[in-house]
Design a protein around this motif. Structure first.
Motif, short mmCIF file in Angstrom:
data_model
loop_
_atom_site.label_atom_id
_atom_site.label_comp_id
_atom_site.label_asym_id
_atom_site.label_seq_id
_atom_site.Cartn_x
_atom_site.Cartn_y
_atom_site.Cartn_z
N ALA A 184 35.36 -9.70 -1.45
CA ALA A 184 35.77 -8.29 -1.45
C ALA A 184 34.59 -7.45 -1.89
O ALA A 184 33.74 -7.89 -2.68
N TYR A 185 34.52 -6.24 -1.34
CA TYR A 185 33.47 -5.32 -1.77
C TYR A 185 34.09 -4.33 -2.76
O TYR A 185 34.82 -3.43 -2.38
N ASP A 186 33.84 -4.55 -4.03
CA ASP A 186 34.37 -3.71 -5.09
C ASP A 186 33.32 -3.57 -6.17
O ASP A 186 32.15 -3.94 -5.98
N ASN A 187 33.72 -3.04 -7.32
CA ASN A 187 32.76 -2.85 -8.41
C ASN A 187 32.15 -4.16 -8.87
O ASN A 187 30.99 -4.21 -9.29
N GLN A 188 32.94 -5.26 -8.81
CA GLN A 188 32.41 -6.56 -9.21
C GLN A 188 31.30 -7.00 -8.26
O GLN A 188 30.26 -7.52 -8.68
N THR A 191 30.28 -6.65 -18.36
CA THR A 191 30.16 -5.20 -18.31
C THR A 191 30.50 -4.71 -16.91
O THR A 191 30.38 -5.45 -15.93
N SER A 192 30.91 -3.44 -16.82
CA SER A 192 31.37 -2.93 -15.53
C SER A 192 30.74 -1.60 -15.13
O SER A 192 31.07 -1.06 -14.09
N VAL A 198 20.60 1.28 -7.85
CA VAL A 198 21.18 0.53 -6.73
C VAL A 198 22.70 0.55 -6.83
O VAL A 198 23.28 -0.01 -7.76
N LEU A 199 23.36 1.18 -5.87
CA LEU A 199 24.82 1.22 -5.83
C LEU A 199 25.41 1.48 -7.23
O LEU A 199 26.20 0.69 -7.75
N PRO A 200 25.01 2.58 -7.87
CA PRO A 200 25.40 2.79 -9.28
C PRO A 200 26.91 2.86 -9.47
O PRO A 200 27.63 3.45 -8.67
N VAL A 201 27.36 2.23 -10.57
CA VAL A 201 28.76 2.30 -10.98
C VAL A 201 28.80 3.12 -12.26
O VAL A 201 28.41 2.64 -13.32
#
Length: 695
Positions: free
Chosen positions: A361-365, A405-406, A509-512
């Motif tokens: 899956a493409y998610d925050n993880q 961490t997330s 890179v793809l900052p969360v």
């Protein structure tokens, strides 16, 4: 005197480590290392091979945390297979220099990505990473693979012996220790209110109160989780209710103390309140297995008498006196949990099928795993510039920063703590290595002390964990005959570079963002709140007998996750006071909502509002649920158009002519929950409108 010191030490130990779980894990790691090393001695393998067995025993104790013994056995077996693959790959890569760095960086992606699979995923990912790292650290080569695999098997087996035989988990004893921790933290919370009154409401005492209440709540959740493992469902439900009632009484005491201290008190009132709180603490039973003596004392009777006069002729401080009396009653009821009868007979919950975790899956993880692998690549390049031989320390830091961490903010805070702990560990490592240089037994003993400290502090302080790891490295280098202060300084430099590379990848890179993760977690909490209010209305109206205590616990856990996520906003390292205030406002409002939900769960009974008033209850609950959905819409689509405004209560009583105190308490908490939801909407930028008045 000796007894008082011993009791104080045991209370502090119980409060600091509920259930002594961290103590058991640390002892398991040390004992597993000892058994593994002793088992390796007859084989006369080199020191580096013996160290792999010790590391396997330590990592197995540190990472395998499945809920059941069967699950732990399966994870240990899988860890053995995963570890064997990692050791083989590390030794093979050492023969082909570029290959080891490529595989090492790819392992970061795998280890961070598999966190989505829960405790087992975290354990296997960590084992794979660290059992690739340590052969690199020990400079193992391909010819050593058979011996290293045997050492790995001995290390894992040593941990299995400790885990399942020597230090086996006893659920009943663990629950008793959780309850002891509850008693100790209850005493700490009361002590914090004493300090608040004595200081006139200083900022320091206010922080002490907040910390003590949070720690008390942590133990409440632990008791709720572990009670069903020891007692039947009815007893577990009763225990949960009683513990929640005590927690609610403590929070009401805190609210009342703050309210009382907001105005100057007449001379002598503050001293009187502090003395009463101190006497209440002295009457509390330390051992939860003892029946309460507090209710058999004259002091208990005086508490109840003086706490009941507030409605007739109020005196300064009477609010606090009444809160003390309510806490004494709640504590007395909680201690009498030995009763076999339950207040409410809930039907057994049907087993819910857990929603399977998506393997891809493409998610925050996934975004975090991509950031980690890119950060690891940067760390390889930067680490090579500092030390071509010890660049792997930078990659290790990237991995540690990304595990658990997330968001970019959380990784920044964790990286700063790890770097600070490493700097302090340099001092400890140098001092210990110089102190015991050449004395092998002393080095081994101090290594075990450092392992114990590392495992014991890992869950509560990254700073202390990094300190013990760096001190342990100094001793390891001394044991291997390669110690130098320069090597430890290289360790600091590599750690700082690794933290910087990880943070750079997390930001660029793809900052969360922390706020995005916070809004996602708030949305989950609102889902739990929606279900809770809906079920509470169903229970109170008598349509269905549901266990809303379980639902209030789910809401608590969701709010706890928000607390963890929001830490980068509220941490002192955040220099923007406006963002800190925003974070505290969100967190405080959610905690208030969860507090009122727990109050409803502890007081609600089936059919309390059945009959003519059930229609008004449905209207009241329906409006709250509609507001929950509006706030949920706002946090789920933060960049979308603002939803319509929240609807305030029209002031019409949900139920008229209700004299029963428990029912009024439930309705009052529902109203305060409603107000908390309006306040949360205000913090998130959602306005409220007044409803049309009933004629």
């Amino acid at each position: 005197m000796i007894t008082d010191v011993r009791n104080a030490f045991l209370d502090r130990l119980a409060a600091a480590d509920p259930g002594l779980v961290r103590l058991r894990l640390a002892a398991s790691a040390v004992l597993g290392i000892v058994i593994a090393v002793l088992a390796m001695q007859p084989l006369h393998f080199p020191l580096t091979t013996t160290l792999v067995a010790a590391i396997a025993a330590m990592m197995s104790a540190f990472t395998v945390n499945d809920a059941t013994s069967g699950g732990q056995a399966v994870t240990l077996l899988l860890a053995l297979l995963v570890g064997a693959a990692s050791i083989t790959a590390a030794c093979f890569g050492s023969a082909y220099a570029p290959l080891d760095s490529v595989v090492f960086v790819l392992l970061i992606f795998v280890a961070v990505y598999v966190q989505r699979f829960g405790a087992r995923g975290i354990a296997l990912g960590s084992m794979a990473f660290f059992l690739f790292f340590f052969p690199m650290f020990l400079q193992a080569h391909l010819a050593q693979v058979p011996h290293l695999l045997l050492a790995l098997a001995i290390g894992v087996a040593a941990n299995a012996v400790v885990r399942f035989l020597l230090l086996r988990r006893n659920a009943e004893s663990e629950l008793i220790r959780y309850r002891q921790a509850f008693r100790a933290r209850l005493g700490a919370a009361v002590r914090a209110t004493e300090a608040y009154i004595s200081s006139g409401g200083s900022d320091r005492s206010d922080r002490q109160i907040r910390t003590s209440v949070e720690r008390l709540h942590e133990v409440v959740l632990l008791i709720e989780d572990h009670a069903p493992d020891v007692v039947d469902d009815r007893r577990a439900d009763q225990l949960r209710r009683r513990v929640i009632e005590v927690e609610l009484a403590v929070q009401w005491l805190v609210i009342t103390v703050r309210r009382t201290c907001s105005h100057p008190l007449p001379e002598g009132v503050a001293d009187d309140l502090v003395a009463r709180l101190s006497r209440f603490r002295s009457l509390m039973e330390r051992d939860p297995r003892d029946l309460p003596l507090i209710s058999e004392t004259g002091e208990y009777s005086r508490m109840l008498v003086e706490g009941s006069r507030i409605d007739e002729r109020a005196h300064p401080g009477d609010g606090v006196r009444r809160a003390i009396a309510e806490l004494a009653v709640a504590d007395d009821r909680a201690q009498r949990i030995a009763s076999l009868q339950s207040t409410v007979d809930f039907p057994a919950d049907e087993d819910e099928e857990a929603e399977p975790t998506k393997a891809f899956a493409y998610d925050n993880q996934t975004r975090g795993a991509i950031q980690a692998v890119l950060g690891g690549g940067l760390a390889v390049l930067a680490g090579q510039l500092i030390s071509p031989q010890r660049w792997y320390w930078a990659v290790l830091t990237v991995f540690v920063v990304f595990i658990g961490t997330s968001s970019a903010g959380a990784r920044f805070v964790k990286g700063m703590r790890r770097t600070g702990g490493t700097l302090l560990g340099i001092v400890g490592g140098v001092a210990l290595a110089l102190l015991v240089s050449g004395n092998t037994p002393a080095i081994l003993a101090l290594l075990l002390v450092c392992v114990f400290g590392m495992v014991y502090t890992a869950r509560v302080s990254q700073f202390l964990m990094a300190f013990f790891v760096t001190s342990m490295l100094g001793l390891l280098y001394s044991l291997l005959g390669t110690f130098s202060i320069e090597v430890l300084w290289i360790r600091v430099a590599e750690t700082a570079v690794g933290a910087a590379c990880g943070l750079l990848a997390a930001v660029v890179v793809l900052p969360v963002r922390t706020r995005a993760v916070m809004l996602d977690d708030i949305a989950i909490a609102l889902d739990e709140l929606h279900e809770f209010v809906e079920s509470a209305a169903t229970l109170l109206s008598g349509r269905e007998n549901v266990n809303i205590i379980e639902m209030s616990r789910d809401l608590d856990r969701a709010v706890e996750q928000v607390r963890l996520t929001i830490e980068p906003l509220t941490h002192p390292i955040n220099l923007r006071s406006a963002r800190r205030d925003y974070g505290w406002h969100v967190l405080t409002t959610l905690e208030g909502i969860a507090f009122r939900a727990r109050h409803v769960a502890a007081r609600a009974q089936p059919g309390q509002l059945a009959g003519p008033v059930s229609e008004r209850l449905d209207q009241f609950a329906g409006r709250i649920i509609a507001n929950v959905d509006l706030v949920h819409e706002a946090v789920s689509n933060p960049n979308g158009s603002r939803p319509r405004k929240l609807v305030r209560d029209d002031g019409t009583p949900v139920a008229d002519r209700i004299d029963e105190a428990e029912t009024r308490a439930v309705l009052s908490s529902l109203s305060h929950l409603d107000e908390g939801l309006i306040a949360l909407g205000r913090v998130l930028g959602i306005g409220a409108q007044d409803p049309p008045r009933h004629s």
